[in-house]
Design an enzyme around this catalytic site. Structure first.
Site, PDB file in Angstrom:
ATOM      1  N   GLU A 167      50.817  44.114  39.665  1.00 50.83           N
ATOM      2  CA  GLU A 167      49.733  44.088  40.648  1.00 50.83           C
ATOM      3  C   GLU A 167      50.135  44.840  41.918  1.00 50.83           C
ATOM      4  O   GLU A 167      49.312  45.535  42.530  1.00 50.83           O
ATOM      5  CB  GLU A 167      49.336  42.649  40.982  1.00 50.83           C
ATOM      6  CG  GLU A 167      48.588  41.964  39.846  1.00 50.83           C
ATOM      7  CD  GLU A 167      48.038  40.598  40.222  1.00 50.83           C
ATOM      8  OE1 GLU A 167      46.991  40.224  39.687  1.00 50.83           O
ATOM      9  OE2 GLU A 167      48.667  39.894  41.039  1.00 50.83           O
ATOM     10  N   ASP A 223      46.009  42.553  43.465  1.00 52.44           N
ATOM     11  CA  ASP A 223      45.229  41.498  42.816  1.00 52.44           C
ATOM     12  C   ASP A 223      43.743  41.662  43.125  1.00 52.44           C
ATOM     13  O   ASP A 223      42.888  41.499  42.246  1.00 52.44           O
ATOM     14  CB  ASP A 223      45.742  40.143  43.327  1.00 52.44           C
ATOM     15  CG  ASP A 223      44.927  38.980  42.811  1.00 52.44           C
ATOM     16  OD1 ASP A 223      45.114  38.614  41.640  1.00 52.44           O
ATOM     17  OD2 ASP A 223      44.100  38.446  43.566  1.00 52.44           O
TER      18      ASP A 223
END
Lengths: 228, 228
Positions: A116, A44
């Site tokens: 992610e 992320d």
């Protein structure tokens, strides 16, 4: 039945020196303590940076607010899950039996987190420059299609469209205060939304309309930060 | 009087190939259209990534939630402004006359934004690896002092301490629902805070206490996302 991860690596155009990182990126927390949550946290952060830098370069005249809105429109759970589906990532997820039965491999949040986590795994395996290059490859089409105009819509319109896209109630605006003499009044308007939680914030302006736009803009900032 | 930026470069241990980036990083929006807001956006993103990766490496056993909380405790307006003050960054800010008179060079938000903008400028001037190395140097002392225990406090305690540090009202917990038979009740508790906006979220659990902790944990996540 879980497919062997080699097929996914091929689709991604990746090879790992330490394949354990890649396996971990596909492993949902329903499998136990060794799962992809830490890699997702890492992914992320690198994703946020890579897209921020790319947008900075692509739009030299965009303001910081416009860049933030563009990034939020590119990087969010829905768009990441969509990308994950293009690679059939769901077929390769390693899920506990409960999640498997309830169709976890189709769920936006699980797909988005796993994509992610793959970025985080790649960062650990091959470093920031390789990871950056791959993220830009995965996002190339979305970056090509980006519409700066979308981000230039007025805040109330943007907020309304955001609520519609998330299928939640539209924002409500309530006049909470008027101060000052008749010729120089200040209006305070509360904007109330229901996304992750009931949230409200207050905007102000010298007309009710301006106060509503101000409240909508503040709410957008709050929501966009939550989606980072 | 604004000091020449060379002194600040020396304190930072930096030299720029394109000094215009550095000058722009010090230029507040009160000076007009050419200001540091875009560089701050860029710096914020690289800073988030660099600290995330560092914490991931430092704390191999920390959960994703713990890593997020650690990062939020390191990277926030107050801590960045504190770092900026250690370098006397305020003396070098380029502010419009209004901000200058009202003491903008002392304000947390302006100092914090400018330090992030310097990181963005360095990224543009020297690339991600150099920028990363400098950010880690600037944060070295804070990283050394990090206390994992702090992040392991229970969510209600953490939330209360967060509100106290921000000098806002303490969170309020309201029982909103009890369902189920006497021996297997589920409690729903609403947690209400006032930080950037009035916010509430609902937690649940098989005791009122657990429902409160659950609500506090959800609220912490919301707030921490907003501070990213």
């Amino acid at each position: 039945m879980i497919k062997k991860p080699d097929g996914l690596l091929k689709k991604f155009g990746l090879s790992f020196e330490q394949p354990d990182f890649f396996i971990m990126a596909l492993t949902h927390r329903s499998m136990g303590a060794r799962n992809n949550e830490r890699l997702e946290y890492l992914g992320d952060s690198i994703l946020g940076y890579v897209i921020a830098e790319k947008l900075y370069e692509m739009f030299p005249d965009a303001s910081e607010g416009e860049l933030s809105r563009l990034r939020a429109s590119l990087v969010n759970q829905g768009s990441l899950a969509g990308l994950a589906r293009e690679y059939n990532l769901g077929d390769y997820l390693i899920l506990g039996s409960g999640e498997l039965k309830s169709g976890g491999y189709r769920r936006d949040s699980i797909l988005s987190d796993a994509l992610e986590a793959v970025m985080g795994a790649l960062l650990k395996d091959q470093g920031v420059l390789e990871c950056k290059a791959w993220i830009l490859k995965v996002f190339a089409k979305k970056l090509d299609e980006l519409d700066l105009k979308q981000s230039l819509k007025d805040p109330k319109t943007q907020l309304q469209e955001l609520m519609q896209s998330r299928k939640v109630d539209l924002p409500v605006y309530e006049l909470v205060k008027m101060t000052g003499a008749a010729h120089s009044q200040t209006f305070s308007v509360k904007c109330i939304t229901h996304v992750e939680s009931n949230q409200s914030c207050v905007g102000s302006g010298d007309s009710r309309k301006k106060a509503e736009q101000d409240a909508a803009e503040k709410m957008l900032k709050i929501i966009k930060k939550q989606n980072k």
